[in-house]
Every structure is written in C-alpha cells, then in structure tokens.
Write a protein that holds these residues in place. Structure first.
Motif, mmCIF file in Angstrom:
data_model
loop_
_atom_site.group_PDB
_atom_site.id
_atom_site.type_symbol
_atom_site.label_atom_id
_atom_site.label_comp_id
_atom_site.label_asym_id
_atom_site.label_seq_id
_atom_site.Cartn_x
_atom_site.Cartn_y
_atom_site.Cartn_z
ATOM 1 N N ILE A 18 0.824 -1.179 0.240
ATOM 2 C CA ILE A 18 -0.011 0.033 0.088
ATOM 3 C C ILE A 18 0.899 1.450 -0.047
ATOM 4 O O ILE A 18 0.578 2.217 -0.665
ATOM 5 C CB ILE A 18 -0.888 -0.140 1.224
ATOM 6 N N ASP A 19 1.970 1.237 0.835
ATOM 7 C CA ASP A 19 2.836 2.416 0.851
ATOM 8 C C ASP A 19 3.679 2.513 -0.685
ATOM 9 O O ASP A 19 3.808 3.626 -0.950
ATOM 10 C CB ASP A 19 3.666 2.356 1.913
ATOM 11 N N ASP A 20 3.957 1.607 -0.962
ATOM 12 C CA ASP A 20 4.736 1.649 -2.167
ATOM 13 C C ASP A 20 3.795 2.314 -3.336
ATOM 14 O O ASP A 20 3.995 2.928 -4.287
ATOM 15 C CB ASP A 20 5.156 0.408 -2.801
ATOM 16 N N MET A 21 2.487 1.874 -3.668
ATOM 17 C CA MET A 21 1.362 1.974 -4.660
ATOM 18 C C MET A 21 1.320 3.708 -4.339
ATOM 19 O O MET A 21 1.102 4.469 -5.211
ATOM 20 C CB MET A 21 0.210 1.484 -4.385
ATOM 21 N N PHE A 22 1.131 4.133 -2.816
ATOM 22 C CA PHE A 22 0.926 5.729 -2.634
ATOM 23 C C PHE A 22 2.043 6.247 -3.138
ATOM 24 O O PHE A 22 1.845 7.437 -4.017
ATOM 25 C CB PHE A 22 0.791 5.758 -1.116
ATOM 26 N N LEU A 23 3.525 5.758 -3.074
ATOM 27 C CA LEU A 23 4.568 6.671 -3.478
ATOM 28 C C LEU A 23 4.679 6.805 -5.021
ATOM 29 O O LEU A 23 4.820 7.671 -5.623
ATOM 30 C CB LEU A 23 5.851 6.082 -2.981
ATOM 31 N N LEU A 24 4.180 5.449 -5.590
ATOM 32 C CA LEU A 24 4.353 5.565 -7.250
ATOM 33 C C LEU A 24 3.260 6.305 -7.705
ATOM 34 O O LEU A 24 3.526 7.013 -8.834
ATOM 35 C CB LEU A 24 4.045 3.879 -7.524
ATOM 36 N N ILE A 25 1.976 6.288 -7.309
ATOM 37 C CA ILE A 25 0.821 7.103 -7.829
ATOM 38 C C ILE A 25 1.399 8.668 -7.764
ATOM 39 O O ILE A 25 1.211 9.448 -8.626
ATOM 40 C CB ILE A 25 -0.391 6.615 -7.166
ATOM 41 N N ASN A 26 1.470 9.140 -6.340
ATOM 42 C CA ASN A 26 2.048 10.335 -6.235
ATOM 43 C C ASN A 26 3.213 10.760 -7.206
ATOM 44 O O ASN A 26 3.214 11.976 -7.673
ATOM 45 C CB ASN A 26 2.238 10.710 -4.898
ATOM 46 N N GLY A 27 4.206 9.716 -7.198
ATOM 47 C CA GLY A 27 5.284 10.000 -8.075
ATOM 48 C C GLY A 27 4.893 10.455 -9.457
ATOM 49 O O GLY A 27 5.534 11.169 -10.191
ATOM 50 N N ILE A 28 3.960 9.678 -10.189
ATOM 51 C CA ILE A 28 3.561 9.704 -11.305
ATOM 52 C C ILE A 28 2.841 11.156 -11.590
ATOM 53 O O ILE A 28 3.185 11.960 -12.594
ATOM 54 C CB ILE A 28 2.553 8.836 -11.781
#
Length: 453
Positions: A18-28
């Motif tokens: 969940i934390d990784d997905m949060f970072l990836l989406i915000n990074g995009i």
C-alpha cells in the motif's frame, strides 16, 4: 502490520504494498509537473524558442534519471556520514524493495533541475542545459536532501523541519536560477525596455493548472506512506493546506492587481502569486490549519512580488520569474513553519520557538550558501569555456531553428509568411530589423532545403 499468505505460501506485506503504491501514484502525478513546466515556459517565451523549451522539458526526466541513479541517490540516501551518503553507487547493493522510494525521490530531483530552465530560457546553450541538469539533479540537490531528510543528515539531527522542500527544493533551485540568469546576461533587447512578452497566455494558464495538480501530490506524497495510523489525515491536511496556500496568494494578487497595476485583473501576475503561495506552504503543509495556510501563502506572494521587483531592478533577466518565485517563497516557507505550525509561535508555544526558528534559519542559510557556491562554480565554468550562451546570431534566429532545425509553428502551416511573423514577433525592439529579417529568412530557407534533401 496487515499480512497474509497467498496460495503458493509466499509472504505478502500488504502494508508495504500500500505504501509503495502510494509513492508510485504520487510520483507519477508529480512527474506531470514536467508537462506543467513545459506549457508554462513555452507560453512565456517567443515562438522562435518554443521547440527548445519542449525539448528540454522532454529530456529533463531522462537526463536526471541517469545522474540521479549513478550518484544522486547514493549521495542523498546512501549510508555515510552527516554530510553525504556513500553507498549504492550506480545501484550497487540497492534493494529493489526500495524502488518506489527511489522513484518518488527521483521526480523531486528532476523538479529541482527543471525549475532552472525557465530562468535561462531563450539564450542558454543546449550543451550547457545538459551539463547543469545533470549536476543539479546528480550532485547539488542530493547533498542538501541528505542533510535535511536522511537519518544521518546534520540538518535533520539539528532539528531542521522542511516537510516537502520549501528550502531543499525551491530555495535551492531559486538561488541556482538567479546565478544562472546573472551569468548568462539578459536577452537581446530586454534592458532597457519593456518586458519581452511570451507568445501564448493559454499555454501559461494550462501550465499553471498542471503545476497546481502536481503540487498536491508533491506535498501530499512527501509523507512517504499512507498505511499508518493517522497517515491519511496528514496527507489530506497537506493537500488542503496546499490549496489554501494558493488561495491566500490569489486573493492578495487580485487586490494588488486591482489597485496597484495598470490592468485591473492581471492574469500572469495572479498566476505567479498563486504558485508562490503553494511553494510557501511546502515547508509544513502537514502542520498548517486552513487559515494559517492562507496566511502563509498570502505573505509568500508579497515576498515573491518584492523579489521580482528587486531582480528586475538589478537587471537580471529571468523570463519565468523562477528565482524570485522559488527562492523568495521557498525561503519564506522555511521560516514560516515554526511560526504558523499548529505547535508554533502563533498558537502561543513560545518556549521552543527560538530553537525551532534558529534551526530552520541555519538550515536555510546552509542551503543558500551551498547552492550559490556550487552554482557560481558550475555556471562560471560554463561561461569561461564558452559553452553557456548561444551566439547573437543564434539568439536572433531562435533556438528552434539554430539548435533543433524545427519550428514550433512552421510557416507552411500559417497563412502569414515567416517574414511577417518575424517582423511582428521577434524584431519589434531591434534597431536593425531589416538586416535581422534577412538573416532569419536566409537561415530558415537553408534549413527547409536541408530537410527537403
């Protein structure tokens, strides 16, 4: 920690996913700020330099990725000492389980480098652009991010607080932008005279809207996780503070524009003030209430305006106002946090305020000194070696043709001829219009023939 086992008995760390997905989406989403900068900068320059701006913003992510991977991330988040990291060189020993974190930090580094491109627009050599993008994202910014955000960093351990980079990203890039613009010198015809107008106000507006959306992820994603108790509230508060920072700045801009400018409702001024307000809250969006975020943004827009007048007065040509906007508002954001945070001075917490404000001021001064010294060395070396600025002929012709061989708006697609476009757009302030028009037409003709062959 929420965990489970799948059918093949492989361990699943749902919290990390969940934390990784949060970072990836915000990074995009943050990476879309490249599109915002591209539109903002291309709208603010003349038609003859539009392709060049688009080219630079296209390449920013990819040039920065190389340098950040090889040395930037190791310097920023490698284990070492209080000043620099010294592991993970070129990915050595780096765990793929941390790739989401790497990606989010990389887009921050690319943003820091991109800010400079507006300050040097219309006269910076393309080779110089490649060099400074690599050095800013691979060395200058990563060292400061290590100081402020790594567990070993001396500024972090001192007590410096800067949640989303008012100082680490914006003040640093603003100083570098000022140094770069000063070493380059003004565009032909800029001083003395009227400001050189860009070619597309709609592009300016579109760019600003993209940047506003990017700021929400820039500030909200800076928490780095979403799965812990209270994390969603902090992320939401960060995003709401970002909006209200822009709101306070926009209100001030409307008042100033209504009573202090020639036009009753100036668009470009309001746009820049709004962005300055959002930059201002980057220092502590997670600790601001809505009204305090509005005040921080409003004050940030006033500070930006003052720096804009100062930069213009000393005749430093910054076509995008990158240096006054990012340095002025960014420096204010660092100072504002101890004052307006929910545990700050404005709420009556006096005992710890001197320590908090002094820690942030010391950190800010260190950022200013580091960015100024490294930028003077970088852009001074480029100027001495002759790689910094294009020739006068290339500046008259424009970077689109002289460096890329592609007009953003080719004459074949226009009912008007290239000659009338030149006279009306880029030679209005020139004392030898006829000669420059002939030079341009000859060069454009040669380039078109070359493409035909």
């Amino acid at each position: 920690m929420a965990t489970s086992y799948n059918e093949t008995t492989e361990f699943i760390d749902l919290k990390k996913d969940i934390d990784d997905m949060f970072l990836l989406i915000n990074g995009i989403i943050v990476s879309f700020m490249q599109a915002g900068f591209a539109c903002l900068e291309s709208g603010a320059v003349r038609t003859k330099n539009t392709t060049n701006i688009m080219m630079k913003n296209l390449l920013d992510l990819f040039i920065c990725s190389i340098f950040y991977y090889l040395i930037g991330f190791p310097l920023a988040y490698g284990n070492g000492n209080s000043f620099i990291g010294m592991t993970y060189w070129a990915g050595t020993g780096f765990q793929e389980s941390s790739l989401a974190f790497w990606f989010f930090q990389f887009v921050f580094a690319a943003t820091a480098a991109t800010i400079l491109s507006g300050a040097v627009a219309e006269r910076c050599n393309f080779v110089a652009y490649i060099v400074y993008s690599g050095i800013i994202s691979g060395f200058v910014y990563p060292v400061v991010s290590h100081w402020a955000w790594h567990e070993e960093g001396w500024m972090k351990n001192m007590g410096y607080k800067d949640f989303a980079g008012s100082g680490v990203v914006h003040a640093l890039a603003g100083i570098a932008s000022f140094v770069a613009a000063a070493f380059l010198g003004p565009r032909k015809g800029r001083f003395p005279g009227q400001p050189i107008s860009g070619h597309s106000t709609p592009m300016l507006g579109l760019g600003a809207l993209l940047l506003i959306s990017g700021f929400l992820a820039f500030n909200g994603g800076s928490l780095g996780q979403i799965s812990g108790p209270g994390d969603s509230e902090l992320v939401a508060r960060s995003m709401v503070s970002t909006i209200f920072g822009g709101t306070g700045a926009a209100i001030i801009a409307l008042v100033f524009g209504r009573y202090l400018s020639d036009a009753p409702w100036p668009f470009s001024f309001t746009l820049n003030c709004t962005l300055a307000g959002m930059v201002s809250v980057c220092g502590g969006p997670e600790v601001y209430n809505s009204w305090s975020a509005m005040l921080v943004g409003a004050i940030g827009s006033v500070i930006y305006t003052g720096f804009h007048l100062l930069v213009t007065y000393i005749k430093v040509d910054d076509p995008l106002d990158a240096s006054p906007l990012h340095f002025g508002a960014g420096a204010w954001g660092v100072i504002a946090r101890p004052i307006f945070a929910n545990d700050g001075l404005i709420y009556g917490n006096i005992d710890n305020f001197p320590t908090k404000i002094s820690n942030n001021i010391i950190g800010l001064l260190a950022i200013i000194a580091w960015s100024a010294i490294t930028s003077i060395i970088l852009f001074g070396a480029l100027k001495v070696t002759g790689f910094l600025r294009i020739s006068e002929e290339e500046e008259i012709i424009g970077l689109d043709l002289s460096k890329h061989g592609e007009n953003a708006y080719p004459s074949s697609a226009w009912e008007r001829t290239s000659s009338s476009w030149v006279e009306g757009d880029i030679l209005a302030n020139s004392s030898d219009c006829k000669l420059e028009k002939i030079n341009y037409d000859n060069y454009a003709f040669q380039m078109e023939k070359r493409h035909e062959r």
